[in-house]
Design a protein around this motif. Structure first.
Motif, PDB file in Angstrom:
ATOM      1  N   GLY A 153       0.790  -1.221   0.000  1.00  0.00           N
ATOM      2  CA  GLY A 153       0.000   0.000   0.000  1.00  0.00           C
ATOM      3  C   GLY A 153       0.821   1.268   0.000  1.00  0.00           C
ATOM      4  O   GLY A 153       0.390   2.311  -0.494  1.00  0.00           O
ATOM      5  N   GLU A 154       2.042   1.206   0.562  1.00  0.00           N
ATOM      6  CA  GLU A 154       2.875   2.394   0.611  1.00  0.00           C
ATOM      7  C   GLU A 154       3.281   2.873  -0.779  1.00  0.00           C
ATOM      8  O   GLU A 154       3.717   3.995  -0.949  1.00  0.00           O
ATOM      9  CB  GLU A 154       4.134   2.121   1.441  1.00  0.00           C
ATOM     10  N   ILE A 155       3.131   2.011  -1.777  1.00  0.00           N
ATOM     11  CA  ILE A 155       3.482   2.413  -3.131  1.00  0.00           C
ATOM     12  C   ILE A 155       2.689   3.639  -3.551  1.00  0.00           C
ATOM     13  O   ILE A 155       3.160   4.489  -4.300  1.00  0.00           O
ATOM     14  CB  ILE A 155       3.251   1.233  -4.114  1.00  0.00           C
ATOM     15  N   GLY A 156       1.462   3.745  -3.039  1.00  0.00           N
ATOM     16  CA  GLY A 156       0.660   4.922  -3.355  1.00  0.00           C
ATOM     17  C   GLY A 156       1.334   6.211  -2.937  1.00  0.00           C
ATOM     18  O   GLY A 156       1.296   7.209  -3.661  1.00  0.00           O
ATOM     19  N   LEU A 157       1.985   6.198  -1.779  1.00  0.00           N
ATOM     20  CA  LEU A 157       2.676   7.392  -1.309  1.00  0.00           C
ATOM     21  C   LEU A 157       3.893   7.697  -2.172  1.00  0.00           C
ATOM     22  O   LEU A 157       4.222   8.854  -2.417  1.00  0.00           O
ATOM     23  CB  LEU A 157       3.088   7.211   0.149  1.00  0.00           C
ATOM     24  N   TYR A 158       4.584   6.672  -2.632  1.00  0.00           N
ATOM     25  CA  TYR A 158       5.729   6.900  -3.501  1.00  0.00           C
ATOM     26  C   TYR A 158       5.301   7.549  -4.807  1.00  0.00           C
ATOM     27  O   TYR A 158       5.977   8.431  -5.342  1.00  0.00           O
ATOM     28  CB  TYR A 158       6.464   5.583  -3.792  1.00  0.00           C
ATOM     29  N   VAL A 209      -3.245   4.559  -7.769  1.00  0.00           N
ATOM     30  CA  VAL A 209      -3.165   4.111  -6.378  1.00  0.00           C
ATOM     31  C   VAL A 209      -4.150   2.980  -6.110  1.00  0.00           C
ATOM     32  O   VAL A 209      -3.842   2.026  -5.385  1.00  0.00           O
ATOM     33  CB  VAL A 209      -3.413   5.291  -5.418  1.00  0.00           C
ATOM     34  N   LEU A 210      -5.318   3.061  -6.712  1.00  0.00           N
ATOM     35  CA  LEU A 210      -6.343   2.044  -6.474  1.00  0.00           C
ATOM     36  C   LEU A 210      -5.978   0.692  -7.062  1.00  0.00           C
ATOM     37  O   LEU A 210      -6.660  -0.306  -6.806  1.00  0.00           O
ATOM     38  CB  LEU A 210      -7.692   2.512  -7.022  1.00  0.00           C
ATOM     39  N   GLN A 211      -4.906   0.631  -7.824  1.00  0.00           N
ATOM     40  CA  GLN A 211      -4.405  -0.666  -8.273  1.00  0.00           C
ATOM     41  C   GLN A 211      -3.759  -1.432  -7.120  1.00  0.00           C
ATOM     42  O   GLN A 211      -3.611  -2.656  -7.184  1.00  0.00           O
ATOM     43  CB  GLN A 211      -3.372  -0.473  -9.378  1.00  0.00           C
ATOM     44  N   TYR A 212      -3.358  -0.704  -6.079  1.00  0.00           N
ATOM     45  CA  TYR A 212      -2.643  -1.323  -4.961  1.00  0.00           C
ATOM     46  C   TYR A 212      -3.454  -1.365  -3.668  1.00  0.00           C
ATOM     47  O   TYR A 212      -3.265  -2.265  -2.852  1.00  0.00           O
ATOM     48  CB  TYR A 212      -1.345  -0.548  -4.693  1.00  0.00           C
ATOM     49  N   VAL A 213      -4.320  -0.388  -3.469  1.00  0.00           N
ATOM     50  CA  VAL A 213      -5.060  -0.300  -2.208  1.00  0.00           C
ATOM     51  C   VAL A 213      -6.520   0.033  -2.476  1.00  0.00           C
ATOM     52  O   VAL A 213      -6.885   0.495  -3.551  1.00  0.00           O
ATOM     53  CB  VAL A 213      -4.462   0.791  -1.278  1.00  0.00           C
ATOM     54  N   LYS A 214      -7.332  -0.186  -1.451  1.00  0.00           N
ATOM     55  CA  LYS A 214      -8.745   0.158  -1.535  1.00  0.00           C
ATOM     56  C   LYS A 214      -8.953   1.612  -1.115  1.00  0.00           C
ATOM     57  O   LYS A 214      -8.144   2.186  -0.388  1.00  0.00           O
ATOM     58  CB  LYS A 214      -9.563  -0.782  -0.644  1.00  0.00           C
ATOM     59  N   SER A 215     -10.058   2.184  -1.554  1.00  0.00           N
ATOM     60  CA  SER A 215     -10.326   3.599  -1.267  1.00  0.00           C
ATOM     61  C   SER A 215     -10.416   3.860   0.230  1.00  0.00           C
ATOM     62  O   SER A 215     -10.011   4.921   0.703  1.00  0.00           O
ATOM     63  CB  SER A 215     -11.614   4.050  -1.959  1.00  0.00           C
ATOM     64  N   GLU A 216     -10.924   2.880   1.003  1.00  0.00           N
ATOM     65  CA  GLU A 216     -11.020   3.100   2.453  1.00  0.00           C
ATOM     66  C   GLU A 216      -9.637   3.169   3.098  1.00  0.00           C
ATOM     67  O   GLU A 216      -9.454   3.848   4.114  1.00  0.00           O
ATOM     68  CB  GLU A 216     -11.858   2.008   3.124  1.00  0.00           C
ATOM     69  N   LEU A 257      -5.211   9.355   4.964  1.00  0.00           N
ATOM     70  CA  LEU A 257      -5.465  10.795   5.029  1.00  0.00           C
ATOM     71  C   LEU A 257      -5.830  11.227   6.447  1.00  0.00           C
ATOM     72  O   LEU A 257      -5.407  12.291   6.915  1.00  0.00           O
ATOM     73  CB  LEU A 257      -6.561  11.188   4.041  1.00  0.00           C
ATOM     74  N   GLN A 258      -6.596  10.410   7.141  1.00  0.00           N
ATOM     75  CA  GLN A 258      -6.954  10.731   8.526  1.00  0.00           C
ATOM     76  C   GLN A 258      -5.719  10.772   9.408  1.00  0.00           C
ATOM     77  O   GLN A 258      -5.589  11.647  10.274  1.00  0.00           O
ATOM     78  CB  GLN A 258      -7.962   9.708   9.056  1.00  0.00           C
ATOM     79  N   VAL A 259      -4.796   9.837   9.181  1.00  0.00           N
ATOM     80  CA  VAL A 259      -3.554   9.824   9.953  1.00  0.00           C
ATOM     81  C   VAL A 259      -2.748  11.096   9.683  1.00  0.00           C
ATOM     82  O   VAL A 259      -2.269  11.752  10.620  1.00  0.00           O
ATOM     83  CB  VAL A 259      -2.709   8.572   9.615  1.00  0.00           C
ATOM     84  N   PHE A 260      -2.586  11.458   8.421  1.00  0.00           N
ATOM     85  CA  PHE A 260      -1.806  12.638   8.086  1.00  0.00           C
ATOM     86  C   PHE A 260      -2.454  13.920   8.627  1.00  0.00           C
ATOM     87  O   PHE A 260      -1.764  14.836   9.082  1.00  0.00           O
ATOM     88  CB  PHE A 260      -1.623  12.753   6.570  1.00  0.00           C
ATOM     89  N   GLU A 261      -3.770  13.984   8.593  1.00  0.00           N
ATOM     90  CA  GLU A 261      -4.454  15.150   9.142  1.00  0.00           C
ATOM     91  C   GLU A 261      -4.197  15.250  10.642  1.00  0.00           C
ATOM     92  O   GLU A 261      -3.939  16.343  11.170  1.00  0.00           O
ATOM     93  CB  GLU A 261      -5.950  15.066   8.862  1.00  0.00           C
TER      94      GLU A 261
END
Length: 271
Positions: A17-22, A235-242, A248-252
């Motif tokens: 899932g971290e691939i989305g951040l990269y 990003v959705l190729q690697y993780v689910k929208s939830e 995002l909640q963590v970063f906020e």
């Protein structure tokens, strides 16, 4: 960093899932900097600006050896190597990051100048006093500040410059967040005021502490949210929208509770 904690941090950064951040951050997995000169910059551009600020603070010279303690996939390591003409060793606990860093360095033709080591940055496999400079770029809070500074002291030459980009507690940081950070993010955060004493105890002379909270935290969450939206299909190729919503909640929460400082110190030259 205990073996259990290091394993948890490694698992976090190895996670697919971290691939989305990269993707969103152009492989620079750290916060960004925004002022009047780049107010509309995206996450990757803001991160690049912060990397350049760290490079500008460094005193490493051409041909010298530099250590990136907690290097991610190595983009800042490659940036400082190219800008300064130095040799860089990047150490990361993550197998994914280490392998990705090697691939990126090879693609950039920098494998002879930048190398990557998978391991614990508190137990670096090297002799004492071999590096001419180094930094903790958003990594020291995973390691424990005192322990990390002791290892940095061991590997750096007398007079070498150490740079630290750190997320710090503020007067408004809640106890609930501190508990969450320790239990869920495996990170310990300290106030800015603790730094002079910690550095002195570890054998470093403090040069400066630059508090850049106002140029980082008010912007990071909105830029990250926009980045996820822009790269949503990828990003959705690697993780689910939830999962994205959870990130995002963590970063906020992080941006609401923590500040950001850049620290510059020198290893004390003992008489």
């Amino acid at each position: 960093m205990s073996s259990l904690k290091s394993e948890k941090v490694a698992e976090m950064y190895d996670a697919t899932g971290e691939i989305g951040l990269y993707l969103i951050s152009d492989n620079q997995l750290h916060f960004g900097y925004w002022d009047e000169n780049n107010r509309d910059a995206n996450v990757g551009e803001g991160a690049e600006r912060l990397t350049q600020m760290m490079i500008d603070k460094s005193e490493i010279l051409q041909g010298e050896r530099f250590c990136d303690l907690g290097c991610g996939v190595g983009v800042p390591a490659m940036r400082i190597a190219k800008a300064k003409g130095c040799f860089v060793d990047g150490i990361t606990i993550s197998k994914y990051q280490c392998n990705k860093g090697k691939d990126l360095a090879e693609e950039a033709g920098m494998s002879d100048q930048v190398r990557f080591i998978q391991g614990n940055a508190l137990e670096i496999p090297c002799d004492d006093a071999i590096y001419d400079g180094g930094w903790f770029f958003e990594s020291i809070f995973y390691m424990g500040h005192s322990e990390a500074l002791r290892e940095a002291y061991r590997i750096l030459k007398p007079g070498a410059t150490l740079l630290i980009a750190d997320l710090i507690t503020r007067p408004n940081t809640t106890e609930e967040f501190k508990k969450f950070a320790k239990e869920e993010l495996d990170s310990d955060h300290i106030p800015k005021e603790d730094y002079p004493g910690l550095l002195d105890e570890a054998g470093f002379d403090l040069i400066e502490i630059d508090d850049i909270t106002e140029f980082v935290m008010p912007f990071m969450f909105s830029r990250l949210k926009a980045g996820f939206k822009q790269h949503e299909a990828e990003v959705l190729q690697y993780v689910k929208s939830e999962e994205i919503n959870g990130w995002l909640q963590v970063f906020e929460n992080v941006c609401d509770n923590l500040g950001y400082i850049l620290v510059k110190a020198k290893k004390r030259v003992r008489s």
